[in-house]
Design an enzyme around this catalytic site. Sequence first.
Site, PDB file in Angstrom:
ATOM      1  N   TYR A 105      -3.299   6.912  10.649  1.00  0.00           N
ATOM      2  CA  TYR A 105      -3.010   8.072   9.767  1.00  0.00           C
ATOM      3  C   TYR A 105      -4.790   8.416   9.524  1.00  0.00           C
ATOM      4  O   TYR A 105      -5.003   9.667   9.882  1.00  0.00           O
ATOM      5  CB  TYR A 105      -2.694   7.467   8.469  1.00  0.00           C
ATOM      6  CG  TYR A 105      -3.016   8.494   6.980  1.00  0.00           C
ATOM      7  CD1 TYR A 105      -2.692   9.794   7.461  1.00  0.00           C
ATOM      8  CD2 TYR A 105      -3.168   8.025   5.914  1.00  0.00           C
ATOM      9  CE1 TYR A 105      -2.740  10.628   6.263  1.00  0.00           C
ATOM     10  CE2 TYR A 105      -3.357   8.946   4.848  1.00  0.00           C
ATOM     11  CZ  TYR A 105      -2.932  10.383   5.052  1.00  0.00           C
ATOM     12  OH  TYR A 105      -3.068  11.078   3.812  1.00  0.00           O
ATOM     13  N   SER A 158       2.292   3.809  15.088  1.00  0.00           N
ATOM     14  CA  SER A 158       1.954   5.405  15.402  1.00  0.00           C
ATOM     15  C   SER A 158       2.949   5.627  16.702  1.00  0.00           C
ATOM     16  O   SER A 158       3.604   4.877  17.013  1.00  0.00           O
ATOM     17  CB  SER A 158       0.500   5.458  15.709  1.00  0.00           C
ATOM     18  OG  SER A 158       0.205   6.653  15.582  1.00  0.00           O
ATOM     19  N   ASP A 195      -2.968  -4.206  22.606  1.00  0.00           N
ATOM     20  CA  ASP A 195      -3.287  -4.898  21.266  1.00  0.00           C
ATOM     21  C   ASP A 195      -4.666  -5.588  21.306  1.00  0.00           C
ATOM     22  O   ASP A 195      -4.882  -6.262  22.096  1.00  0.00           O
ATOM     23  CB  ASP A 195      -2.274  -6.224  21.281  1.00  0.00           C
ATOM     24  CG  ASP A 195      -2.062  -6.950  20.031  1.00  0.00           C
ATOM     25  OD1 ASP A 195      -3.242  -6.982  19.301  1.00  0.00           O
ATOM     26  OD2 ASP A 195      -1.250  -7.499  19.884  1.00  0.00           O
ATOM     27  N   ALA A 212      -8.049  -0.449  13.206  1.00  0.00           N
ATOM     28  CA  ALA A 212      -6.861  -1.147  13.490  1.00  0.00           C
ATOM     29  C   ALA A 212      -6.654  -2.415  12.510  1.00  0.00           C
ATOM     30  O   ALA A 212      -7.556  -3.191  12.695  1.00  0.00           O
ATOM     31  CB  ALA A 212      -7.044  -1.546  14.942  1.00  0.00           C
ATOM     32  N   SER A 220     -11.674  -0.866   1.707  1.00  0.00           N
ATOM     33  CA  SER A 220     -10.816  -0.478   0.667  1.00  0.00           C
ATOM     34  C   SER A 220     -11.316  -0.693  -0.807  1.00  0.00           C
ATOM     35  O   SER A 220     -12.067  -1.924  -0.925  1.00  0.00           O
ATOM     36  CB  SER A 220      -9.452  -0.775   0.987  1.00  0.00           C
ATOM     37  OG  SER A 220      -8.455  -0.982  -0.381  1.00  0.00           O
ATOM     38  N   TYR A 222      -3.158  -8.614   2.032  1.00  0.00           N
ATOM     39  CA  TYR A 222      -3.926  -7.149   2.761  1.00  0.00           C
ATOM     40  C   TYR A 222      -5.488  -7.013   2.086  1.00  0.00           C
ATOM     41  O   TYR A 222      -6.235  -7.074   3.053  1.00  0.00           O
ATOM     42  CB  TYR A 222      -3.218  -6.036   2.472  1.00  0.00           C
ATOM     43  CG  TYR A 222      -3.974  -4.853   2.798  1.00  0.00           C
ATOM     44  CD1 TYR A 222      -4.325  -4.279   3.922  1.00  0.00           C
ATOM     45  CD2 TYR A 222      -4.432  -3.941   1.752  1.00  0.00           C
ATOM     46  CE1 TYR A 222      -5.217  -3.111   4.198  1.00  0.00           C
ATOM     47  CE2 TYR A 222      -5.157  -2.857   1.839  1.00  0.00           C
ATOM     48  CZ  TYR A 222      -5.426  -2.397   2.903  1.00  0.00           C
ATOM     49  OH  TYR A 222      -6.090  -1.366   3.131  1.00  0.00           O
ATOM     50  N   LYS A 264      -9.418  -7.402   3.932  1.00  0.00           N
ATOM     51  CA  LYS A 264     -10.536  -6.593   4.007  1.00  0.00           C
ATOM     52  C   LYS A 264     -11.705  -7.173   3.182  1.00  0.00           C
ATOM     53  O   LYS A 264     -12.880  -6.852   3.742  1.00  0.00           O
ATOM     54  CB  LYS A 264     -10.171  -5.222   2.910  1.00  0.00           C
ATOM     55  CG  LYS A 264      -9.064  -4.427   3.436  1.00  0.00           C
ATOM     56  CD  LYS A 264      -9.545  -3.943   4.705  1.00  0.00           C
ATOM     57  CE  LYS A 264      -8.395  -3.025   5.494  1.00  0.00           C
ATOM     58  NZ  LYS A 264      -8.837  -2.448   6.992  1.00  0.00           N
ATOM     59  N   LEU A 303       2.593   6.375  -3.364  1.00  0.00           N
ATOM     60  CA  LEU A 303       3.117   7.285  -4.242  1.00  0.00           C
ATOM     61  C   LEU A 303       3.276   8.513  -3.707  1.00  0.00           C
ATOM     62  O   LEU A 303       4.395   9.055  -3.591  1.00  0.00           O
ATOM     63  CB  LEU A 303       1.901   7.476  -5.364  1.00  0.00           C
ATOM     64  CG  LEU A 303       2.298   8.800  -6.480  1.00  0.00           C
ATOM     65  CD1 LEU A 303       3.703   8.220  -7.048  1.00  0.00           C
ATOM     66  CD2 LEU A 303       1.196   9.143  -7.356  1.00  0.00           C
ATOM     67  N   ARG A 332      -5.361   6.916 -10.606  1.00  0.00           N
ATOM     68  CA  ARG A 332      -6.201   6.412  -9.268  1.00  0.00           C
ATOM     69  C   ARG A 332      -7.046   7.681  -8.784  1.00  0.00           C
ATOM     70  O   ARG A 332      -6.907   8.966  -9.376  1.00  0.00           O
ATOM     71  CB  ARG A 332      -4.945   6.426  -8.195  1.00  0.00           C
ATOM     72  CG  ARG A 332      -4.180   5.193  -8.462  1.00  0.00           C
ATOM     73  CD  ARG A 332      -5.098   3.750  -8.180  1.00  0.00           C
ATOM     74  NE  ARG A 332      -3.725   2.544  -8.317  1.00  0.00           N
ATOM     75  CZ  ARG A 332      -3.532   2.264  -9.359  1.00  0.00           C
ATOM     76  NH1 ARG A 332      -4.163   2.660 -10.663  1.00  0.00           N
ATOM     77  NH2 ARG A 332      -2.772   1.085  -9.666  1.00  0.00           N
ATOM     78  N   ASP A 366      -0.054  -3.882 -10.213  1.00  0.00           N
ATOM     79  CA  ASP A 366      -0.869  -2.791 -10.326  1.00  0.00           C
ATOM     80  C   ASP A 366      -1.938  -2.910 -11.338  1.00  0.00           C
ATOM     81  O   ASP A 366      -1.851  -3.255 -12.433  1.00  0.00           O
ATOM     82  CB  ASP A 366       0.270  -1.644 -10.720  1.00  0.00           C
ATOM     83  CG  ASP A 366       0.815  -0.823  -9.502  1.00  0.00           C
ATOM     84  OD1 ASP A 366       0.467  -1.236  -8.176  1.00  0.00           O
ATOM     85  OD2 ASP A 366       1.754  -0.094  -9.537  1.00  0.00           O
TER      86      ASP A 366
HETATM   87  N1  UDP Z   1       3.511   4.717  -7.918  1.00  0.00           N
HETATM   88  C1  UDP Z   1       4.633   4.708  -8.642  1.00  0.00           C
HETATM   89  N2  UDP Z   1       5.777   5.140  -7.810  1.00  0.00           N
HETATM   90  C2  UDP Z   1       5.682   4.620  -6.460  1.00  0.00           C
HETATM   91  C3  UDP Z   1       4.454   4.516  -5.846  1.00  0.00           C
HETATM   92  C4  UDP Z   1       3.578   4.542  -6.551  1.00  0.00           C
HETATM   93  O1  UDP Z   1       4.510   5.200  -9.927  1.00  0.00           O
HETATM   94  O2  UDP Z   1       6.927   5.047  -6.046  1.00  0.00           O
HETATM   95  C5  UDP Z   1       2.216   4.615  -8.618  1.00  0.00           C
HETATM   96  C6  UDP Z   1       1.728   3.167  -8.741  1.00  0.00           C
HETATM   97  O3  UDP Z   1       2.215   2.346  -9.561  1.00  0.00           O
HETATM   98  C7  UDP Z   1       0.107   3.381  -8.797  1.00  0.00           C
HETATM   99  C8  UDP Z   1      -0.030   4.824  -8.093  1.00  0.00           C
HETATM  100  O4  UDP Z   1       1.267   5.216  -7.896  1.00  0.00           O
HETATM  101  O5  UDP Z   1      -0.272   3.388 -10.039  1.00  0.00           O
HETATM  102  C9  UDP Z   1      -0.799   4.586  -6.741  1.00  0.00           C
HETATM  103  O6  UDP Z   1      -0.022   3.609  -6.133  1.00  0.00           O
HETATM  104  P1  UDP Z   1      -0.185   3.486  -4.566  1.00  0.00           P
HETATM  105  O7  UDP Z   1       0.879   2.552  -4.037  1.00  0.00           O
HETATM  106  O8  UDP Z   1      -0.247   4.934  -3.666  1.00  0.00           O
HETATM  107  O9  UDP Z   1      -1.627   3.038  -4.377  1.00  0.00           O
HETATM  108  P2  UDP Z   1      -2.633   1.850  -4.924  1.00  0.00           P
HETATM  109  O10 UDP Z   1      -1.431   1.204  -5.854  1.00  0.00           O
HETATM  110  O11 UDP Z   1      -2.713   0.810  -3.638  1.00  0.00           O
HETATM  111  O12 UDP Z   1      -3.670   2.424  -5.777  1.00  0.00           O
END
Ligand code: UDP
Length: 338
Positions: free
Chosen positions: A11, A36, A58, A81, A124, A149, A153, A199, A230, A297
């Site tokens: 991506y 990909s 790989d 990668a 990240s 994960y 990082k 999301l 975020r 989260d």
């Molecule tokens: N989120 C959500 N529904 C989903 C996926 C994510 O409400 O189906 C929310 C998640 O709880 C977070 C935000 O969207 O608050 C971003 O989530 P994502 O997984 O994209 O990124 P990260 O959690 O790694 O910041």
Amino acid sequence: MTILVTGGLGYIGSHTVVELLKNNFEVVIVDDLSNSEKFILENIEEVSGKKPIFYPFDLRRKELIHQLFDAHHIEGCINFAAYKAVGESQEKPLDYYENNLFILINILQEFKNRNISNFIFSSSCTVYGQADEMPIHETTPLKMPESVYGKTKQMGEEIILDFAKAYHKKISLLRYFNPIGAHPSGKLGELPLGIPNNLVPFVTQTAAGIRKELSIFGNDYPTLDGTAVRDYIYVVDLAKAHVAALQKLIASTEDTVLDIYNLGTGNGSSVLEVVQAFEKANQVAVPYKICDRRVGDITIAYANATKAEKELGWKADTTLEIALKTTWQWQKYLESRN
Ligand code: UDP
């Protein structure tokens, strides 16, 4: 100048390859196609009008990396990668440690042995864990990430810093916030693989009718509308930051450079704001329901990205709506391919 881009069909990798080609770098891509597809390479060529060199292997295979460095005069590397699924990393920790760290070490060994500098690592904001201060600066203390994960990082960063100090190398650690969007051509973007965790891919698939409704994970956070916040950064802006970071390393006359940058917009958006911006940008409905919070989260994460602006002359300035428009174009493109 020839730059190795590992994971260059992924991506962020594919968008970065386009920006490197635009800036007249020669690009050698190594990608094992585990996340990909080959058509991404054709689309990179179509979008950029240039043909990067591509090897499908790989990167845990040391002997193949060795041959690659024999065959090409590589003067820098952007290392994308890696396995990146947070949930999967908890179920398969050894696979994640092996893949993400062995690949890194194998390339660093070649850099050490062949006296090559200029190494950029795809890191990240997960390395900050639940940060105690907001916005997050590069100096904000790192905390143990929640996921395997995230730990790969953080460990990757440590390995690279030790490598740079011991062997006098120029390195840049780029800490991404939440990358979204697709190439304005509609030909490059994030490939869907199963049910999306993130999301924006989930919102997009819901709008397209592939998923019935979006589950919003929690509306009782201490934020403006109760949903988590975020920093969503447009992938092309992010790709451009890699070129700027690379150019800075190349231009530096120091023998050791340890750069660390937060790559975000500096603005936080809530889940509901993302949903509304998507609906407005694309004139399409995104049905949703409110669910419990997702385990692990955090409430709020957004960057202070002024260091990158000051030192790289780079700023993420694409709006959320424009980024979400490109996501929708990409979805339409994927549908047209089926
Ligand atoms: N989120 C959500 N529904 C989903 C996926 C994510 O409400 O189906 C929310 C998640 O709880 C977070 C935000 O969207 O608050 C971003 O989530 P994502 O997984 O994209 O990124 P990260 O959690 O790694 O910041």
